[in-house]
Write a protein that holds these residues in place. Structure first.
Motif, PDB file in Angstrom:
ATOM      1  N   SER A  31     -83.446   4.629  37.134  1.00 52.14           N
ATOM      2  CA  SER A  31     -82.868   4.946  35.836  1.00 52.14           C
ATOM      3  C   SER A  31     -83.073   6.416  35.512  1.00 52.14           C
ATOM      4  N   GLU A  32     -82.102   6.940  34.771  1.00 49.60           N
ATOM      5  CA  GLU A  32     -82.189   8.311  34.250  1.00 49.60           C
ATOM      6  C   GLU A  32     -83.483   8.525  33.457  1.00 49.60           C
ATOM      7  N   GLU A  33     -84.015   7.473  32.903  1.00 48.97           N
ATOM      8  CA  GLU A  33     -85.172   7.574  32.006  1.00 48.97           C
ATOM      9  C   GLU A  33     -86.514   7.362  32.698  1.00 48.97           C
ATOM     10  N   ILE A  64     -79.080   3.108  36.790  1.00 50.82           N
ATOM     11  CA  ILE A  64     -78.471   3.056  35.457  1.00 50.82           C
ATOM     12  C   ILE A  64     -78.752   4.295  34.595  1.00 50.82           C
ATOM     13  N   ASP A  65     -77.814   4.561  33.720  1.00 53.56           N
ATOM     14  CA  ASP A  65     -78.035   5.437  32.570  1.00 53.56           C
ATOM     15  C   ASP A  65     -78.059   4.444  31.404  1.00 53.56           C
ATOM     16  N   PRO A  66     -79.268   4.089  30.932  1.00 55.12           N
ATOM     17  CA  PRO A  66     -79.372   2.989  29.953  1.00 55.12           C
ATOM     18  C   PRO A  66     -78.545   3.255  28.702  1.00 55.12           C
ATOM     19  N   LEU A  67     -78.595   4.517  28.226  1.00 55.74           N
ATOM     20  CA  LEU A  67     -77.752   4.910  27.091  1.00 55.74           C
ATOM     21  C   LEU A  67     -77.143   6.264  27.406  1.00 55.74           C
ATOM     22  N   ASP A  68     -75.863   6.285  27.646  1.00 53.62           N
ATOM     23  CA  ASP A  68     -75.168   7.555  27.838  1.00 53.62           C
ATOM     24  C   ASP A  68     -74.646   8.015  26.481  1.00 53.62           C
ATOM     25  N   GLY A  69     -74.983   9.258  26.145  1.00 57.94           N
ATOM     26  CA  GLY A  69     -74.541   9.780  24.847  1.00 57.94           C
ATOM     27  C   GLY A  69     -75.508   9.421  23.730  1.00 57.94           C
ATOM     28  N   SER A  70     -76.801   9.301  24.065  1.00 57.92           N
ATOM     29  CA  SER A  70     -77.741   8.827  23.035  1.00 57.92           C
ATOM     30  C   SER A  70     -77.959   9.853  21.915  1.00 57.92           C
ATOM     31  N   LEU A  80     -74.769  16.753  34.121  1.00 56.81           N
ATOM     32  CA  LEU A  80     -74.760  15.306  34.366  1.00 56.81           C
ATOM     33  C   LEU A  80     -75.385  14.960  35.720  1.00 56.81           C
ATOM     34  N   ARG A  81     -76.013  13.814  35.760  1.00 58.60           N
ATOM     35  CA  ARG A  81     -76.765  13.410  36.947  1.00 58.60           C
ATOM     36  C   ARG A  81     -75.899  12.620  37.924  1.00 58.60           C
ATOM     37  N   LEU A  82     -76.024  13.004  39.212  1.00 53.78           N
ATOM     38  CA  LEU A  82     -75.185  12.422  40.262  1.00 53.78           C
ATOM     39  C   LEU A  82     -75.324  10.901  40.373  1.00 53.78           C
ATOM     40  N   PHE A 124     -76.721   8.593  38.346  1.00 58.01           N
ATOM     41  CA  PHE A 124     -76.642   7.736  37.160  1.00 58.01           C
ATOM     42  C   PHE A 124     -75.344   7.928  36.374  1.00 58.01           C
ATOM     43  N   GLU A 125     -74.719   9.085  36.533  1.00 57.05           N
ATOM     44  CA  GLU A 125     -73.533   9.399  35.731  1.00 57.05           C
ATOM     45  C   GLU A 125     -72.345   9.795  36.607  1.00 57.05           C
ATOM     46  N   GLY A 126     -72.553  10.781  37.477  1.00 53.49           N
ATOM     47  CA  GLY A 126     -71.439  11.320  38.270  1.00 53.49           C
ATOM     48  C   GLY A 126     -70.822  10.280  39.194  1.00 53.49           C
TER      49      GLY A 126
END
Ligand SMILES: O=P(O)(O)OC[C@H]1O[C@](O)(COP(=O)(O)O)[C@@H](O)[C@@H]1O
Ligand SMILES: [Mg+2]
Ligand SMILES: [Mg+2]
Length: 278
Positions: free
Chosen positions: A65-67, A82-88, A222-224, A226-228
């Motif tokens: 996770s990103e977190e 996962i990105d648990p919350l994108d745009g938090s 942005l992270r490859l 979890f997001e990209g």
């Protein structure tokens, strides 16, 4: 593949609970995530919630996770990032946000070409989930934790109308600025500060989303893993293209779990032009 179904159903089932738990968690937590960003209480909570649910699935071997700093080893099987919350950061201003999930069949960090499915849950006025799998994209509405198909074979509209570019304009490299000026002439701006919301506009209306490499940070934001990768996989499955400036995001070789990547995704013609401009 059964495990993929279980993972996606688990993320869908968790969505109403995560959405419901946001109300009391709009404050900052006291911690930074591995990317050096201040976490919101909701980031930490959604991460812990999804970790518990996803690592309990038989057939899931790794969770990241990103977190959290490190990959969690949880047996034999698929890897879930996962990105648990994108745009938090949109939580404070009550704007859209959601969850991103990438499912890989190799250990993490992995290339986007090793994805077997990816999805995002969008907390907008309603909760939707976009799933890319076996070369096609399906949009669901989530009600009471159940997925109901609303659109099969989601494809990018041929006649694009929207764009959204992140980062401060004075921090954009000259070549990207020139491309942006060109795009601004043709399309209208839609930028909401949560990638999944902005990319969902591109999926709906056609266009381009980018968080480019910046003068102050050539690797972008942005992270490859979890997001990209997950978002590029969705856009490519919907008939579009993705690029780090030179090649498909899905072809970028990862060197570390939290590595960032300049991200440009959308209608193929707009990404072709981006690559020529850069
Ligand atoms: O605040 P900025 O610089 O516009 O950044 C917005 C970008 O950062 C993000 O919020 C990063 O994601 P996280 O909220 O998961 O950290 C993207 O969703 C969005 O595109
Ligand atoms: Mg994010
Ligand atoms: Mg996040």
């Amino acid at each position: 593949m059964e495990t993929v179904d279980t993972i996606l159903a688990t993320v869908a089932a968790a969505a109403p609970e995560i959405r419901g738990g946001l109300t009391g968690r709009r404050r900052k937590a006291d911690e930074e995530n591995p990317s050096g960003e201040i976490q919101m209480a909701a980031d930490v909570w959604a991460d812990e919630h999804l970790e518990a649910e996803l690592t309990a699935i038989e057939g899931v071997g790794e969770f990241a996770s990103e977190e959290r700093e490190h990959v969690v080893d949880c047996g034999e099987g698929l890897s879930v990032a996962i990105d648990p919350l994108d745009g938090s950061s949109n939580l404070k201003s009550n704007n859209s946000m959601g969850t991103i999930v990438g499912i890989y069949d190799v250990p993490l960090p992995a290339k986007g070409t090793d994805l077997v499915a990816s999805a995002f849950v969008l907390f907008g006025p309603i909760t939707t989930m976009m799933v890319a799998r076996d070369g096609s994209v399906t949009e669901y509405v989530i009600e009471d934790g159940e997925q109901r198909v609303v659109t099969e074979d989601v494809t990018l509209p041929d006649d694009p109308t929207v764009y959204g570019f992140g980062g401060r304009v004075p921090d954009w490299p000259e070549a990207f600025t020139a491309y942006a000026r060109d795009v601004e002439d043709e399309l209208k701006l839609r930028y909401g500060g949560a990638m999944i919301g902005d990319v969902n506009q591109v999926l709906t209306y056609g266009g381009v989303f980018a968080y480019p490499g910046l003068e102050s940070r050539p690797e972008g934001k942005l992270r490859l893993q979890f997001e990209g990768n997950p978002m590029a996989y969705i856009i490519e499955s919907a008939g579009g293209r993705s690029s780090d400036g030179e090649q498909s995001i899905l072809d970028v070789t990862p060197e570390e779990l939290h590595q960032r990547v300049p991200l440009h995704i959308g209608n193929a013609e707009l990404i072709d032009r981006l690559e020529s401009a850069l």
